[in-house]
Design a protein around this motif. Structure first.
Motif, mmCIF file in Angstrom:
data_model
loop_
_atom_site.group_PDB
_atom_site.id
_atom_site.type_symbol
_atom_site.label_atom_id
_atom_site.label_comp_id
_atom_site.label_asym_id
_atom_site.label_seq_id
_atom_site.Cartn_x
_atom_site.Cartn_y
_atom_site.Cartn_z
ATOM 1 N N THR A 69 87.378 43.226 -1.352
ATOM 2 C CA THR A 69 88.608 43.550 -0.645
ATOM 3 C C THR A 69 89.661 42.464 -0.889
ATOM 4 O O THR A 69 89.346 41.369 -1.340
ATOM 5 C CB THR A 69 88.374 43.676 0.871
ATOM 6 N N ILE A 70 90.888 42.769 -0.539
ATOM 7 C CA ILE A 70 91.976 41.814 -0.710
ATOM 8 C C ILE A 70 92.062 40.846 0.468
ATOM 9 O O ILE A 70 92.656 39.771 0.354
ATOM 10 C CB ILE A 70 93.329 42.557 -0.885
ATOM 11 N N ASP A 71 91.428 41.229 1.610
ATOM 12 C CA ASP A 71 91.652 40.438 2.823
ATOM 13 C C ASP A 71 90.413 40.155 3.669
ATOM 14 O O ASP A 71 90.515 39.523 4.712
ATOM 15 C CB ASP A 71 92.695 41.146 3.707
ATOM 16 N N PRO A 94 92.759 46.742 1.049
ATOM 17 C CA PRO A 94 92.567 46.084 2.342
ATOM 18 C C PRO A 94 91.403 46.734 3.081
ATOM 19 O O PRO A 94 91.161 47.933 2.931
ATOM 20 C CB PRO A 94 93.897 46.308 3.061
ATOM 21 N N THR A 125 87.891 34.655 6.432
ATOM 22 C CA THR A 125 89.111 35.248 5.889
ATOM 23 C C THR A 125 90.157 35.413 6.975
ATOM 24 O O THR A 125 89.874 35.309 8.176
ATOM 25 C CB THR A 125 88.837 36.642 5.278
ATOM 26 N N ILE A 126 91.371 35.684 6.549
ATOM 27 C CA ILE A 126 92.474 35.897 7.484
ATOM 28 C C ILE A 126 92.208 37.122 8.343
ATOM 29 O O ILE A 126 92.519 37.153 9.526
ATOM 30 C CB ILE A 126 93.804 36.071 6.719
ATOM 31 N N ARG A 127 91.630 38.154 7.768
ATOM 32 C CA ARG A 127 91.398 39.401 8.490
ATOM 33 C C ARG A 127 90.544 39.159 9.732
ATOM 34 O O ARG A 127 90.768 39.735 10.791
ATOM 35 C CB ARG A 127 90.716 40.416 7.564
ATOM 36 N N TRP A 233 89.290 33.492 -5.932
ATOM 37 C CA TRP A 233 90.333 34.039 -5.067
ATOM 38 C C TRP A 233 91.569 34.414 -5.879
ATOM 39 O O TRP A 233 92.123 35.496 -5.731
ATOM 40 C CB TRP A 233 90.706 33.032 -3.990
ATOM 41 N N ARG A 237 92.994 38.225 -6.455
ATOM 42 C CA ARG A 237 94.365 38.605 -6.126
ATOM 43 C C ARG A 237 95.077 39.188 -7.342
ATOM 44 O O ARG A 237 95.769 40.214 -7.250
ATOM 45 C CB ARG A 237 95.143 37.382 -5.625
#
Length: 278
Positions: A69-71, A94, A125-127, A233, A237
């Motif tokens: 996933t991206i996030d 996402p 992760t940010i998520r 990473w 991306r």
């Protein structure tokens, strides 16, 4: 039934040195009854397996994928036996959208090594920081990964218990000497992906465990591994951006197909109503 629910192959993962048939043979020697192929963003190994004229006897090979996933790091996904979604081979969606797609087509999804490496695991992760209730949308959690340390796996098990989710266990093997270090025990026999999905959704018990594999690339690199993680990473991306157009086209095609199906169903219902009304 004893399965390795996190397996990579040379046919489907560029960082794996182990061919699928060799993987199967080694798992059979160690008393396993099946495996879930979880190559990185690829179903190549499973397509290769399907075309084999002679399949290994008394061993179940399941079609899965480890999606980037991206996030939210890596996700393990199992789709029903009859479902083929090319979009799952295009990394970088996402996680919220990915969950919706997987569930819409009847599949199950859960985070791989959730408490592991930065960027590769959802807890780092940010998520995870943005949306803590994301775990309520998952169908399972990888509670044991042989390439993770004891602390990482213990925290993953606690996470599964907190959200009352079943645990998968797997070796995450990329080399022959790492085969079969992680396992998942099911109380009933299954023969395909749909059986596994129904088993999990019915709330039936799973048991995950194994032994820690000490010869991972991460362990050999030591501090240098951080450079590899950040490099991944940037690669992830960049790949996501490059494949965005292809993903958007795939999403559009799926939306059009669903719209056509819906229109046909509504038209059929209308015709039946008209007939019933004379």
């Amino acid at each position: 039934m004893k399965l390795d629910m996190h397996c990579h192959t040379k046919e489907g993962s560029p960082d794996c040195k182990l061919e699928l048939l060799e993987n199967i043979e080694l798992l059979k020697q160690k008393g396993f009854h099946g495996m879930l192929i979880t190559d990185h963003d690829s179903y190549k190994a499973y397509r290769y397996y399907v075309k084999l004229p002679h399949k290994p006897e008394n061993f179940v090979v399941l079609k899965g994928i480890e999606y980037d996933t991206i996030d939210a790091g890596h996700m393990l996904i199992v789709m029903p036996s009859h479902v083929k979604l090319p979009i799952l081979e295009l990394r970088g969606l996402p996680v919220i959208l990915l969950i919706e797609i997987v569930h819409h087509y009847g599949g199950i999804i859960g985070p791989a090594h959730p408490c592991g490496e930065k960027f590769l695991s959802i807890r780092s992760t940010i998520r995870n920081k943005i949306s803590g209730n994301i775990y309520q949308k998952f169908d399972f959690i990888e509670g044991f990964n042989a390439c993770e340390d004891a602390d990482s796996n213990m925290r993953a098990m606690r996470l599964a218990k907190e959200y009352n989710l079943p645990c998968f266990g797997g070796s995450d093997s990329h080399k022959a000497d790492g085969i079969g270090f992680g396992y998942t025990i099911l109380q009933e026999n299954i023969s395909n992906e749909t059986d596994l999905i129904n088993y999990i959704r019915a709330g039936k018990a799973t048991m995950a465990g194994g032994n820690h594999y000490e010869h991972t690339t991460k362990a050999k690199l030591g501090r240098v591994n951080k450079l590899l993680v950040y490099s991944f990473w940037f690669y992830n991306r960049a790949s996501a951006l490059l494949r965005r157009k292809a993903r958007n086209l795939e999403l559009m095609e799926n939306h059009i197909i669903e719209s056509i199906r819906s229109t046909r169903q509504n038209k059929s219902k209308y015709i039946l109503i008209e007939r019933d009304n004379g």
